[in-house]
Design an enzyme around this catalytic site. Structure first.
Site, PDB file in Angstrom:
ATOM      1  N   ASN A   1      -8.055  -3.336  14.110  1.00 34.84           N
ATOM      2  CA  ASN A   1      -9.425  -3.665  13.696  1.00 34.84           C
ATOM      3  C   ASN A   1      -9.461  -4.825  12.711  1.00 34.84           C
ATOM      4  O   ASN A   1     -10.483  -5.089  12.089  1.00 34.84           O
ATOM      5  CB  ASN A   1     -10.117  -2.433  13.101  1.00 34.84           C
ATOM      6  CG  ASN A   1      -9.385  -1.885  11.880  1.00 34.84           C
ATOM      7  OD1 ASN A   1      -8.404  -2.461  11.408  1.00 34.84           O
ATOM      8  ND2 ASN A   1      -9.871  -0.758  11.370  1.00 34.84           N
TER       9      ASN A   1
ATOM     10  N   ASP B   1       0.817  -1.216   0.000  1.00 29.53           N
ATOM     11  CA  ASP B   1       0.000   0.000   0.000  1.00 29.53           C
ATOM     12  C   ASP B   1       0.848   1.262   0.000  1.00 29.53           C
ATOM     13  O   ASP B   1       2.071   1.218   0.141  1.00 29.53           O
ATOM     14  CB  ASP B   1      -0.940   0.000   1.216  1.00 29.53           C
ATOM     15  CG  ASP B   1      -0.257  -0.473   2.499  1.00 29.53           C
ATOM     16  OD1 ASP B   1       0.977  -0.313   2.628  1.00 29.53           O
ATOM     17  OD2 ASP B   1      -0.946  -1.011   3.381  1.00 29.53           O
TER      18      ASP B   1
ATOM     19  N   HIS C   1      -7.505  -5.088   9.998  1.00 31.55           N
ATOM     20  CA  HIS C   1      -7.171  -4.761   8.614  1.00 31.55           C
ATOM     21  C   HIS C   1      -5.823  -5.354   8.215  1.00 31.55           C
ATOM     22  O   HIS C   1      -4.932  -5.531   9.036  1.00 31.55           O
ATOM     23  CB  HIS C   1      -7.231  -3.247   8.344  1.00 31.55           C
ATOM     24  CG  HIS C   1      -6.106  -2.438   8.892  1.00 31.55           C
ATOM     25  ND1 HIS C   1      -6.275  -1.502   9.884  1.00 31.55           N
ATOM     26  CD2 HIS C   1      -4.794  -2.393   8.575  1.00 31.55           C
ATOM     27  CE1 HIS C   1      -5.117  -0.922  10.151  1.00 31.55           C
ATOM     28  NE2 HIS C   1      -4.212  -1.452   9.375  1.00 31.55           N
TER      29      HIS C   1
ATOM     30  N   GLU D   1      -9.834  -2.101   5.131  1.00 31.50           N
ATOM     31  CA  GLU D   1     -10.519  -1.815   6.383  1.00 31.50           C
ATOM     32  C   GLU D   1     -11.771  -2.699   6.524  1.00 31.50           C
ATOM     33  O   GLU D   1     -12.261  -3.255   5.537  1.00 31.50           O
ATOM     34  CB  GLU D   1     -10.930  -0.340   6.425  1.00 31.50           C
ATOM     35  CG  GLU D   1      -9.768   0.646   6.342  1.00 31.50           C
ATOM     36  CD  GLU D   1      -9.026   0.818   7.647  1.00 31.50           C
ATOM     37  OE1 GLU D   1      -9.275   0.043   8.595  1.00 31.50           O
ATOM     38  OE2 GLU D   1      -8.190   1.735   7.732  1.00 31.50           O
TER      39      GLU D   1
END
Length: 243
Positions: free
Chosen positions: A136, A67, A138, A143
């Site tokens: 979370n 990313d 990810h 996400e």
């Protein structure tokens, strides 16, 4: 899934670096999917150390990063290109023309994503994909969502991810609100996946990833369906699992 228990962060980093170095030794022209963030730094330091001792050779390796923040130049000290250069590429004999990171400055988001999908395809596929794990669930910047997104896409970062990343910036206002990330499909097509997890604050989410339902609300849970996943986690991160 294979879960390898490490004593601490340093031990985790060494065990994970050993898996990556073994991949390079077995296939010197391998394609590595690489990750950024605080967790992989120890891995990269260990690989640099072994390179300096002539134990590992990066000269034929291709790397494809997960990313990049949208809007940051490669020279920006918070860009992931800059991170990879300073934490690994500048210190080993990898050919930088074969190190790929999404183009954060491409104004056309769809073009940036299409170009990166083409790079992944033309590489012949990722041999080993390194992943960290977000609080979370990810992976990359995939996400929590209602669906698993297959290919590289532009994502709006959640407030929790922005909060987690603001320590790297002068202020929260400086944290980019969007990023380009490989999709879940890109990640799942890797031949091998290596996940590194450290710290007690990751224990509950790691348990969800390993033993919870497979759901896009916990993106990393999809890894349960991959045929070759190794998780290297320290004792603190494994605190919620019975191992």
């Amino acid at each position: 899934m294979i879960i390898k228990k490490a004593k601490n962060y340093q031990d985790m980093s060494r065990k994970a670096a050993n898996i990556i170095s073994a991949q390079i030794i077995m296939k010197p022209d391998c394609v590595l999917g690489l990750a950024t963030g605080s967790t992989p730094i120890g891995i990269y330091r260990q690989l640099i150390d072994w390179y300096n001792k002539e134990d590992v050779d990066f000269s034929r390796v291709t790397s494809i990063n997960l990313d990049e923040y949208r809007g940051l130049s490669p020279e920006n000290d918070q860009s992931y290109r800059y991170f990879m250069n300073t934490n690994l590429f500048d210190h080993v004999n990898i050919d930088k023309s074969r190190t790929f990171v999404p183009d954060g400055l491409e104004p056309d988001a769809q073009k940036a994503c299409d170009d990166y999908n083409r790079i992944i395809a033309q590489s012949g596929g990722i041999d080993l994909q390194l992943l960290g794990l977000g609080h979370n669930g990810h992976i990359g910047f995939n996400e929590p969502s209602d669906v698993f997104i297959k290919e590289t896409h532009c994502v709006d970062l959640t407030e929790r991810t922005i909060e987690a990343n603001k320590r790297f910036f002068a202020s929260e206002a400086d944290v980019p609100r969007q990023a380009y990330t490989m999709g879940i499909g890109n990640i799942m097509q890797a031949k091998k996946i290596l996940v590194v997890v450290s710290g007690a604050d990751k224990a509950s989410i790691l348990k969800e990833v390993v033993s919870g339902p497979i759901t896009p609300a916990v993106p990393a849970s999809i890894l349960q369906l991959h045929s070759d996943v190794t998780i290297v986690a320290d004792e603190a991160a494994l605190g919620a699992l019975e191992i």
